[in-house]
Design an enzyme around this catalytic site. Structure first.
Site, mmCIF file in Angstrom:
data_model
loop_
_atom_site.group_PDB
_atom_site.id
_atom_site.type_symbol
_atom_site.label_atom_id
_atom_site.label_comp_id
_atom_site.label_asym_id
_atom_site.label_seq_id
_atom_site.Cartn_x
_atom_site.Cartn_y
_atom_site.Cartn_z
ATOM 1 N N LYS A 127 0.907 -1.206 -0.125
ATOM 2 C CA LYS A 127 -0.210 -0.130 0.197
ATOM 3 C C LYS A 127 1.075 1.449 0.435
ATOM 4 C CE LYS A 127 -2.022 -0.790 3.201
ATOM 5 N NZ LYS A 127 -2.240 -2.610 4.067
ATOM 6 N N ARG B 165 -1.577 -8.855 13.445
ATOM 7 C CA ARG B 165 -1.787 -6.929 12.526
ATOM 8 C C ARG B 165 -2.675 -8.409 10.911
ATOM 9 N NH1 ARG B 165 3.829 -5.238 11.067
ATOM 10 N NH2 ARG B 165 3.062 -5.107 9.241
ATOM 11 N N ARG C 213 10.870 -2.007 10.795
ATOM 12 C CA ARG C 213 9.641 -1.198 11.830
ATOM 13 C C ARG C 213 9.699 -1.783 12.858
ATOM 14 N NH1 ARG C 213 4.699 0.492 7.593
ATOM 15 N NH2 ARG C 213 4.172 -0.970 9.805
ATOM 16 N N ARG D 273 11.141 -6.165 5.096
ATOM 17 C CA ARG D 273 10.932 -4.506 4.994
ATOM 18 C C ARG D 273 11.944 -3.845 6.377
ATOM 19 N NH1 ARG D 273 4.764 -2.247 5.089
ATOM 20 N NH2 ARG D 273 5.024 -2.889 6.813
ATOM 21 N N ARG E 16 -10.005 0.710 8.648
ATOM 22 C CA ARG E 16 -9.954 -0.340 8.825
ATOM 23 C C ARG E 16 -11.604 -1.187 9.548
ATOM 24 N NH1 ARG E 16 -4.133 0.650 8.531
ATOM 25 N NH2 ARG E 16 -2.268 -1.430 8.725
HETATM 26 P P1 ADP Z 1 0.718 -1.969 7.416
HETATM 27 O O1 ADP Z 1 1.592 -2.166 6.607
HETATM 28 O O2 ADP Z 1 0.343 -3.439 8.911
HETATM 29 O O3 ADP Z 1 -0.862 -2.048 6.290
HETATM 30 P P2 ADP Z 1 0.436 0.385 9.072
HETATM 31 O O4 ADP Z 1 1.571 2.089 8.689
HETATM 32 O O5 ADP Z 1 -0.861 1.159 7.580
HETATM 33 O O6 ADP Z 1 0.892 -0.904 8.507
HETATM 34 O O7 ADP Z 1 0.053 1.029 9.845
HETATM 35 C C1 ADP Z 1 0.567 0.274 11.398
HETATM 36 C C2 ADP Z 1 0.213 0.263 12.417
HETATM 37 O O8 ADP Z 1 -0.528 1.543 13.049
HETATM 38 C C3 ADP Z 1 -1.256 -0.837 12.461
HETATM 39 O O9 ADP Z 1 -0.912 -2.555 12.680
HETATM 40 C C4 ADP Z 1 -2.267 0.086 13.392
HETATM 41 O O10 ADP Z 1 -1.537 -0.536 14.542
HETATM 42 C C5 ADP Z 1 -2.314 1.198 13.266
HETATM 43 N N1 ADP Z 1 -3.189 1.916 12.486
HETATM 44 C C6 ADP Z 1 -3.177 2.234 11.403
HETATM 45 N N2 ADP Z 1 -4.107 2.738 10.114
HETATM 46 C C7 ADP Z 1 -4.974 2.266 11.315
HETATM 47 C C8 ADP Z 1 -6.224 2.086 11.337
HETATM 48 N N3 ADP Z 1 -6.525 3.488 10.169
HETATM 49 N N4 ADP Z 1 -7.395 2.120 12.808
HETATM 50 C C9 ADP Z 1 -6.873 1.199 13.553
HETATM 51 N N5 ADP Z 1 -5.275 1.423 13.568
HETATM 52 C C10 ADP Z 1 -4.941 1.768 12.717
#
Ligand code: ADP
Ligand code: ZN
Length: 215
Positions: free
Chosen positions: A14, A172, A161, A128, A89
């Site tokens: 993404k 996750r 990360r 990553r 989400r």
């Molecule tokens: P990923 O690579 O898992 O898609 P992101 O960078 O988008 O990672 O998000 C990392 C973390 O931030 C998620 O695992 C969650 O804990 C939190 N997070 C991000 N966006 C949201 C959201 N829309 N609602 C709730 N938690 C979120």
């Protein structure tokens, strides 16, 4: 008006694709994950709260996340479009986004759903790396920097990360299947979902996405 959501499991790509799309169309890339990581880095109250959930691979509470996004997409730079990456989400987030969209006349027009088999996700996430300074994404095998450990774009240090370890990843993925995957049906009912094949190489995938989004 290009109001876009980019959806897909952790590791689908993404972030990488979002940056490309946003710069191609000149619209803001809004990543809730990036916003939380920035807040954590700056040790703000939001960061402290978010960190409790993120470090366990859990979703940050809806009210917090919804408030953040509402404020962001109401800004002037989103008037010709915006790209949401990592939001919504959960069903309450999606429903809130629909009503915010109506309220500010910025409805979602496209949901690009990046499809990647689970077996590939684990490899992508464990390899990553991200730039500590500018956040640019890399992979130790599939998307190497020119110089090992150094960002091509800004010379920053590449790091892993904290939530990219196997155990947190399991949580996750679980959250994704339980909370986020059902949103695909929600948006299919609204007739705005476009599936793309996230196993293709980046340039091909960008072309597929450009065909969907048009000029
Ligand atoms: P990923 O690579 O898992 O898609 P992101 O960078 O988008 O990672 O998000 C990392 C973390 O931030 C998620 O695992 C969650 O804990 C939190 N997070 C991000 N966006 C949201 C959201 N829309 N609602 C709730 N938690 C979120
Ligand atoms: Zn960098």
């Amino acid at each position: 008006m290009k109001n876009i959501i980019l959806m897909g499991p952790p590791g689908a790509g993404k972030g990488t694709n979002a940056k490309r799309i946003a710069s191609h169309y000149g619209i803001p890339h809004i990543s809730t994950g990036d916003m939380f990581r920035e807040a954590i880095k700056n040790k703000t109250p939001l960061g402290e709260l978010a960190n409790k959930y993120i470090s366990q691979g859990l979703l940050v509470p809806d009210d917090v996340t919804i408030g953040l996004v509402k404020e962001r997409i109401s800004l002037d730079d989103c008037k010709n479009g915006f790209l949401l990456d990592g939001f919504p989400r959960s069903l309450p987030q999606a429903e809130a986004l629909t009503s915010i969209g109506e309220e500010i006349s910025r409805p979602i027009k496209y949901v690009i759903n990046i499809v990647v088999p689970e077996s590939i996700l684990v490899d992508r996430i464990s390899g990553r790396r991200v730039c500590k300074t500018c956040g640019a994404p890399y992979h130790i095998r599939n998307m190497k920097p020119k110089v090992e450990g150094i960002c091509d774009l800004c010379g920053g240090e590449l790091v892993q990360r904290k939530d990219d370890n196997e155990e947190t990843l399991k949580a996750r993925l679980h959250e994704y299947h339980k909370m986020t995957e059902p949103l695909i049906s929600y948006y299919k009912n609204l007739g705005v979902v476009y599936d793309v094949d996230g196993t293709k190489d980046l340039d091909e995938l960008s072309k597929d996405i450009a065909k969907i989004l048009g000029e």
